[in-house]
Design a protein around this motif. Structure first.
Motif, PDB file in Angstrom:
ATOM      1  N   VAL A  57       3.684  -6.782   3.679  1.00  0.00           N
ATOM      2  CA  VAL A  57       4.497  -5.604   4.024  1.00  0.00           C
ATOM      3  C   VAL A  57       5.120  -4.929   2.800  1.00  0.00           C
ATOM      4  N   HIS A  58       4.806  -5.398   1.602  1.00  0.00           N
ATOM      5  CA  HIS A  58       5.568  -4.890   0.454  1.00  0.00           C
ATOM      6  C   HIS A  58       5.372  -3.398   0.209  1.00  0.00           C
ATOM      7  N   ASP A  59       4.202  -2.849   0.557  1.00  0.00           N
ATOM      8  CA  ASP A  59       3.960  -1.423   0.346  1.00  0.00           C
ATOM      9  C   ASP A  59       4.001  -0.629   1.644  1.00  0.00           C
ATOM     10  N   ILE A  60       4.676  -1.169   2.650  1.00  0.00           N
ATOM     11  CA  ILE A  60       4.705  -0.491   3.948  1.00  0.00           C
ATOM     12  C   ILE A  60       5.334   0.900   3.836  1.00  0.00           C
ATOM     13  N   GLY A  61       6.187   1.093   2.839  1.00  0.00           N
ATOM     14  CA  GLY A  61       6.794   2.410   2.627  1.00  0.00           C
ATOM     15  C   GLY A  61       5.766   3.488   2.319  1.00  0.00           C
ATOM     16  N   LYS A  62       4.594   3.088   1.827  1.00  0.00           N
ATOM     17  CA  LYS A  62       3.549   4.080   1.512  1.00  0.00           C
ATOM     18  C   LYS A  62       2.961   4.710   2.768  1.00  0.00           C
ATOM     19  N   LEU A  63       3.167   4.052   3.909  1.00  0.00           N
ATOM     20  CA  LEU A  63       2.641   4.631   5.144  1.00  0.00           C
ATOM     21  C   LEU A  63       3.264   5.988   5.433  1.00  0.00           C
ATOM     22  N   HIS A  89      12.819  -4.260  -4.493  1.00  0.00           N
ATOM     23  CA  HIS A  89      12.791  -4.438  -5.950  1.00  0.00           C
ATOM     24  C   HIS A  89      11.416  -4.819  -6.500  1.00  0.00           C
ATOM     25  N   HIS A  90      10.342  -4.615  -5.715  1.00  0.00           N
ATOM     26  CA  HIS A  90       9.051  -5.146  -6.173  1.00  0.00           C
ATOM     27  C   HIS A  90       8.405  -4.361  -7.308  1.00  0.00           C
ATOM     28  N   HIS A  91       9.033  -3.272  -7.735  1.00  0.00           N
ATOM     29  CA  HIS A  91       8.528  -2.562  -8.927  1.00  0.00           C
ATOM     30  C   HIS A  91       9.493  -2.645 -10.111  1.00  0.00           C
ATOM     31  N   GLU A  92      10.408  -3.572 -10.044  1.00  0.00           N
ATOM     32  CA  GLU A  92      11.282  -3.808 -11.203  1.00  0.00           C
ATOM     33  C   GLU A  92      10.497  -4.605 -12.250  1.00  0.00           C
ATOM     34  N   ASN A 112      -0.956   1.070  -7.087  1.00  0.00           N
ATOM     35  CA  ASN A 112       0.102   0.323  -7.762  1.00  0.00           C
ATOM     36  C   ASN A 112       1.075   1.263  -8.441  1.00  0.00           C
ATOM     37  N   ILE A 113       1.892   1.898  -7.627  1.00  0.00           N
ATOM     38  CA  ILE A 113       2.826   2.876  -8.172  1.00  0.00           C
ATOM     39  C   ILE A 113       4.232   2.443  -7.850  1.00  0.00           C
ATOM     40  N   CYS A 158       2.225 -10.866  -8.641  1.00  0.00           N
ATOM     41  CA  CYS A 158       1.062 -10.888  -7.742  1.00  0.00           C
ATOM     42  C   CYS A 158       0.547  -9.483  -7.454  1.00  0.00           C
ATOM     43  N   ASP A 159       1.455  -8.531  -7.329  1.00  0.00           N
ATOM     44  CA  ASP A 159       1.070  -7.161  -6.992  1.00  0.00           C
ATOM     45  C   ASP A 159       0.289  -6.518  -8.141  1.00  0.00           C
ATOM     46  N   VAL A 160       0.721  -6.736  -9.363  1.00  0.00           N
ATOM     47  CA  VAL A 160      -0.006  -6.175 -10.510  1.00  0.00           C
ATOM     48  C   VAL A 160      -1.403  -6.786 -10.586  1.00  0.00           C
ATOM     49  N   MET A 183       9.478   6.474  -4.217  1.00  0.00           N
ATOM     50  CA  MET A 183      10.453   6.228  -3.147  1.00  0.00           C
ATOM     51  C   MET A 183       9.966   5.135  -2.196  1.00  0.00           C
ATOM     52  N   HIS A 184       8.718   4.678  -2.347  1.00  0.00           N
ATOM     53  CA  HIS A 184       8.171   3.788  -1.315  1.00  0.00           C
ATOM     54  C   HIS A 184       8.897   2.446  -1.195  1.00  0.00           C
ATOM     55  N   PRO A 185       9.481   1.886  -2.278  1.00  0.00           N
ATOM     56  CA  PRO A 185      10.233   0.639  -2.056  1.00  0.00           C
ATOM     57  C   PRO A 185      11.469   0.860  -1.160  1.00  0.00           C
TER      58      PRO A 185
HETATM   59 FE   LIG Z   1       4.480  -0.973  -4.393  1.00  0.00          FE
END
Ligand SMILES: [Fe+2]
Length: 161
Positions: free
Chosen positions: A2-8, A56-59, A160-161, A85-87, A32-34
């Motif tokens: 669910v970490h990128d669910i904001g991209k929906l 905070h997954h893009h910190e 990966n933004i 893991c995301d990178v 803004m997706h996080p």
């Molecule tokens: Fe992301």
């Protein structure tokens, strides 16, 4: 999952786009997706620790990430794990503008940018990626990247933004 669910909620900007690089305005919007993901998970009753991890997954460990420009151990540990893991997932997945990097190249690129990661977590990731337990993941990555077409949702969630 669910970490990128904001991209929906960013489909208008991302769906069907075929450009090599995002415009500055788009980058600002996509970043803004996080926060969007945090709101979605909060509304669906996810535990705070999950929502905070997503937020905070893009910190980056050196403080150059977003949305909070948090640095070092002030970044929640779940977000530091997820960042690593995301990178890796992004680099080892094909994109509209480039093929997938093989796993060894992906890890080499991560080493070049190791300032972004918690070293202890990154070293743990390296241990896992060199273990037999990683063989099934390696096969999964190869199978996904060998498909002729990708489900648009998969492509969309892996930016990966
Ligand atoms: Fe992301």
């Amino acid at each position: 999952m669910v970490h990128d669910i904001g991209k929906l909620r960013l489909g208008y900007y991302l769906y069907g786009r075929n450009k090599d690089a995002l415009e500055i305005e788009e980058i600002k919007y996509v970043r803004m997706h996080p926060a969007i993901g945090y709101d979605i998970l909060n509304n669906y009753g996810y535990e705070d620790v999950i929502a905070e991890t997503v937020y905070h997954h893009h910190e980056n460990y050196d403080g150059t990430g977003y949305p909070g420009n948090l640095k070092g151990d002030s970044i929640p540990v779940g977000a530091r794990i997820l960042r690593t893991c995301d990178v890796f997932a992004a680099l080892s997945s094909k994109r509209l503008y480039r093929p997938a990097y093989d796993i060894e190249t992906a890890i080499r690129l991560m080493i070049d940018e190791v300032k972004n990661f918690d070293m202890e977590i990154f070293l743990a990731f390296l241990r896992v990626s060199n273990s037999e337990n990683f063989d099934s993941i390696r096969k999964f990555i190869q199978d996904i990247n060998n498909k002729k077409t990708l489900n648009s949702t998969v492509t969309f969630m892996n930016l990966n933004i």
